[in-house]
Design a protein around this motif. Structure first.
Motif, mmCIF file in Angstrom:
data_model
loop_
_atom_site.group_PDB
_atom_site.id
_atom_site.type_symbol
_atom_site.label_atom_id
_atom_site.label_comp_id
_atom_site.label_asym_id
_atom_site.label_seq_id
_atom_site.Cartn_x
_atom_site.Cartn_y
_atom_site.Cartn_z
ATOM 1 N N TRP A 127 1.217 24.890 -6.134
ATOM 2 C CA TRP A 127 1.651 25.524 -4.888
ATOM 3 C C TRP A 127 2.888 26.372 -5.113
ATOM 4 O O TRP A 127 3.670 26.137 -6.040
ATOM 5 N N ALA A 128 3.051 27.361 -4.248
ATOM 6 C CA ALA A 128 4.317 28.085 -4.104
ATOM 7 C C ALA A 128 4.418 28.544 -2.664
ATOM 8 O O ALA A 128 3.404 28.797 -1.994
ATOM 9 N N ALA A 129 5.643 28.642 -2.166
ATOM 10 C CA ALA A 129 5.856 29.242 -0.851
ATOM 11 C C ALA A 129 5.475 30.716 -0.910
ATOM 12 O O ALA A 129 5.464 31.343 -1.981
ATOM 13 N N LYS A 130 5.173 31.278 0.241
ATOM 14 C CA LYS A 130 4.668 32.642 0.270
ATOM 15 C C LYS A 130 5.647 33.614 -0.376
ATOM 16 O O LYS A 130 6.808 33.718 0.017
ATOM 17 N N ASP A 131 5.162 34.300 -1.418
ATOM 18 C CA ASP A 131 5.888 35.351 -2.134
ATOM 19 C C ASP A 131 7.170 34.867 -2.805
ATOM 20 O O ASP A 131 8.041 35.679 -3.156
ATOM 21 N N ALA A 132 7.303 33.562 -3.007
ATOM 22 C CA ALA A 132 8.487 33.020 -3.681
ATOM 23 C C ALA A 132 8.275 32.986 -5.195
ATOM 24 O O ALA A 132 7.152 32.813 -5.678
ATOM 25 N N ASP A 133 9.374 33.114 -5.942
ATOM 26 C CA ASP A 133 9.290 33.190 -7.398
ATOM 27 C C ASP A 133 9.398 31.811 -8.032
ATOM 28 O O ASP A 133 10.368 31.485 -8.732
ATOM 29 N N PHE A 134 8.408 30.997 -7.782
ATOM 30 C CA PHE A 134 8.288 29.690 -8.433
ATOM 31 C C PHE A 134 6.844 29.243 -8.366
ATOM 32 O O PHE A 134 6.016 29.821 -7.654
ATOM 33 N N VAL A 135 6.555 28.188 -9.116
ATOM 34 C CA VAL A 135 5.279 27.494 -8.984
ATOM 35 C C VAL A 135 5.550 26.003 -9.106
ATOM 36 O O VAL A 135 6.331 25.569 -9.947
ATOM 37 N N CYS A 136 4.946 25.231 -8.205
ATOM 38 C CA CYS A 136 5.052 23.778 -8.248
ATOM 39 C C CYS A 136 3.852 23.200 -8.989
ATOM 40 O O CYS A 136 2.703 23.553 -8.696
ATOM 41 N N LEU A 137 4.136 22.319 -9.927
ATOM 42 C CA LEU A 137 3.104 21.537 -10.608
ATOM 43 C C LEU A 137 3.263 20.110 -10.116
ATOM 44 O O LEU A 137 4.276 19.466 -10.380
ATOM 45 N N GLU A 138 2.236 19.597 -9.413
ATOM 46 C CA GLU A 138 2.403 18.391 -8.613
ATOM 47 C C GLU A 138 1.387 17.298 -8.989
ATOM 48 O O GLU A 138 0.250 17.319 -8.521
ATOM 49 N N PRO A 139 1.797 16.349 -9.825
ATOM 50 C CA PRO A 139 0.913 15.213 -10.128
ATOM 51 C C PRO A 139 1.009 14.163 -9.026
ATOM 52 O O PRO A 139 2.096 13.762 -8.634
ATOM 53 N N TRP A 140 -0.143 13.731 -8.536
ATOM 54 C CA TRP A 140 -0.164 12.829 -7.384
ATOM 55 C C TRP A 140 -0.985 11.576 -7.646
ATOM 56 O O TRP A 140 -2.075 11.645 -8.230
ATOM 57 N N CYS A 141 -0.502 10.469 -7.174
ATOM 58 C CA CYS A 141 -1.302 9.259 -6.979
ATOM 59 C C CYS A 141 -1.421 9.075 -5.474
ATOM 60 O O CYS A 141 -0.656 8.339 -4.844
ATOM 61 N N GLY A 142 -2.344 9.796 -4.897
ATOM 62 C CA GLY A 142 -2.510 9.848 -3.454
ATOM 63 C C GLY A 142 -2.760 11.276 -3.032
ATOM 64 O O GLY A 142 -2.583 12.219 -3.824
ATOM 65 N N ILE A 143 -3.171 11.451 -1.792
ATOM 66 C CA ILE A 143 -3.564 12.777 -1.307
ATOM 67 C C ILE A 143 -3.447 12.779 0.214
ATOM 68 O O ILE A 143 -3.443 11.723 0.854
ATOM 69 N N ALA A 144 -3.358 13.974 0.798
ATOM 70 C CA ALA A 144 -3.320 14.088 2.255
ATOM 71 C C ALA A 144 -4.617 13.539 2.853
ATOM 72 O O ALA A 144 -5.661 13.467 2.193
ATOM 73 N N LEU A 195 0.850 -1.186 0.000
ATOM 74 C CA LEU A 195 0.000 0.000 0.000
ATOM 75 C C LEU A 195 0.886 1.236 0.000
ATOM 76 O O LEU A 195 1.767 1.385 0.850
ATOM 77 N N PHE A 196 0.659 2.138 -0.944
ATOM 78 C CA PHE A 196 1.510 3.326 -1.030
ATOM 79 C C PHE A 196 0.791 4.444 -1.764
ATOM 80 O O PHE A 196 -0.199 4.243 -2.468
ATOM 81 N N SER A 197 1.323 5.638 -1.618
ATOM 82 C CA SER A 197 1.005 6.788 -2.462
ATOM 83 C C SER A 197 2.322 7.361 -2.969
ATOM 84 O O SER A 197 3.379 7.155 -2.364
ATOM 85 N N ILE A 198 2.246 8.089 -4.070
ATOM 86 C CA ILE A 198 3.456 8.689 -4.633
ATOM 87 C C ILE A 198 3.062 9.931 -5.420
ATOM 88 O O ILE A 198 1.958 10.016 -5.960
ATOM 89 N N GLY A 199 3.971 10.895 -5.462
ATOM 90 C CA GLY A 199 3.676 12.097 -6.216
ATOM 91 C C GLY A 199 4.915 12.913 -6.500
ATOM 92 O O GLY A 199 5.969 12.723 -5.886
ATOM 93 N N GLY A 200 4.769 13.819 -7.446
ATOM 94 C CA GLY A 200 5.841 14.744 -7.806
ATOM 95 C C GLY A 200 5.613 16.104 -7.184
ATOM 96 O O GLY A 200 4.488 16.462 -6.809
ATOM 97 N N HIS A 201 6.701 16.897 -7.124
ATOM 98 C CA HIS A 201 6.633 18.212 -6.486
ATOM 99 C C HIS A 201 7.626 19.175 -7.151
ATOM 100 O O HIS A 201 8.299 19.951 -6.466
ATOM 101 N N PRO A 202 7.776 19.140 -8.497
ATOM 102 C CA PRO A 202 8.781 19.993 -9.124
ATOM 103 C C PRO A 202 8.408 21.468 -9.068
ATOM 104 O O PRO A 202 7.271 21.853 -9.322
ATOM 105 N N ALA A 203 9.404 22.298 -8.734
ATOM 106 C CA ALA A 203 9.222 23.743 -8.618
ATOM 107 C C ALA A 203 9.914 24.432 -9.786
ATOM 108 O O ALA A 203 11.135 24.312 -9.947
ATOM 109 N N PHE A 204 9.151 25.159 -10.569
ATOM 110 C CA PHE A 204 9.679 25.820 -11.757
ATOM 111 C C PHE A 204 9.803 27.325 -11.522
ATOM 112 O O PHE A 204 8.936 27.949 -10.901
ATOM 113 N N ALA A 205 10.890 27.875 -12.037
ATOM 114 C CA ALA A 205 11.185 29.292 -11.824
ATOM 115 C C ALA A 205 10.154 30.180 -12.519
ATOM 116 O O ALA A 205 9.814 29.967 -13.687
ATOM 117 N N VAL A 206 9.673 31.176 -11.801
ATOM 118 C CA VAL A 206 8.790 32.206 -12.347
ATOM 119 C C VAL A 206 9.187 33.529 -11.687
ATOM 120 O O VAL A 206 9.079 33.654 -10.469
#
Length: 288
Positions: free
Chosen positions: A238-255, A136-147
């Motif tokens: 997602w992005a951290a507060k006021d940070a210059d990036f955006v994460c595009l996160e494909p997930w097989c699973g969720i909180a 039993l598992f979940s998995i996902g990506g969390h890449p942060a791209f510069a903006v």
């Protein structure tokens, strides 16, 4: 650093977490990944395994025993073995150990396969169950791209372009858990202008995304990227507060949801992999 490259892009990684840390345009010297500035968020593209997001009270139950895992699991903080398949492909591997079995009572083999093709990088998650019982598992990506890219323009000059959505229905996060509250963002011909305040209340968590391609584009020039994914039933932006990036996160699973019973077998989005079987999912980023 560990890297693979071709005539279009050079891609760099760390063995810790098998983490993608840089995608650099060979000719333009455009850096497509976030800088990892620890004043905002000191990661680049962590792999989320064996859970995505947070557990209720950081705890789950399995076979009448209680276990604890921190948000997003342990893989991102562990050293992976790796070997180059060739100049344009590399394979990172992590297997269960006495350490992992204390918090996650499953045997597993997790591999991340990164491969170049022209100006595209693909990342394939490969999960193998070597045991005689279900995994039993979940998995996902969390890449942060510069903006913005190359510090040209401002954050609001950039937008996300969805190939098959006219609006986004997202779930709110409360104390790291998925609440029942939903909101709708209307898209302008599939476009969502990036604004820092979009993420002040944490990620936008989407369960019913119709798109399988999201592009990061801007109003100033032709630089950007296309992010393609398939068979990921959940998606986070997602992005951290006021940070210059955006994460595009494909997930097989969720909180966990706020009302979850904490039973791992009942966890929303959990993947059940039969004994001796293998599972794969791939996302790809194309730079221009």
């Amino acid at each position: 650093m560990i890297f693979i490259e071709n005539e279009h892009i050079k891609v760099s990684f760390a063995a810790k977490g098998a983490e993608l840390q840089s995608i650099l345009g060979t000719n333009s010297l455009t850096e497509y990944m976030w800088s990892g500035d620890a004043n905002y968020w000191g990661k680049f593209s962590p792999v989320l395994f064996p859970i995505v997001g947070a557990l209720k009270d950081n705890t789950y139950q399995f076979e009448d025993k209680s276990y604890q895992l921190s948000r997003h699991g342990f893989a991102r903080d562990m050293e992976f073995e790796y070997h180059h398949i060739n100049e344009q492909e590399i394979l990172f591997t992590l297997t269960h150990s006495d350490e992992t079995l204390k918090v996650y009572p499953f045997e597993f083999k997790l591999s991340l396969r990164y491969k170049l093709s022209g100006a595209s990088l693909s990342c394939t998650y490969e999960v193998t169950n070597p045991a005689e019982k279900e995994l039993l598992f979940s998995i996902g990506g969390h890449p942060a791209f510069a903006v913005p890219l190359n510090k040209q323009g401002t954050y609001t000059d950039y937008f996300l372009s969805f190939n098959n959505d006219i609006e986004l229905t997202y779930y709110h996060i409360v104390d790291n858990l998925i609440s029942d509250k939903k909101s709708v963002l209307k898209l302008d011909e599939g476009k969502l202008t990036l604004q820092h305040n979009l993420f002040y209340d944490d990620a936008l968590v989407i369960k019913n995304l119709k798109s399988d391609s999201i592009s990061i584009l801007n109003t100033k020039n032709y630089n950007g990227l296309a992010f393609n994914f398939k068979d990921f039933p959940y998606f986070g932006i997602w992005a951290a507060k006021d940070a210059d990036f955006v994460c595009l996160e494909p997930w097989c699973g969720i909180a966990d949801g706020i009302n979850h019973n904490q039973q791992l077998k009942d966890k929303e989005g959990i993947v059940t992999l039969a004994a001796k079987q293998e599972w794969k999912r791939t996302w790809q980023v194309t730079c221009f």
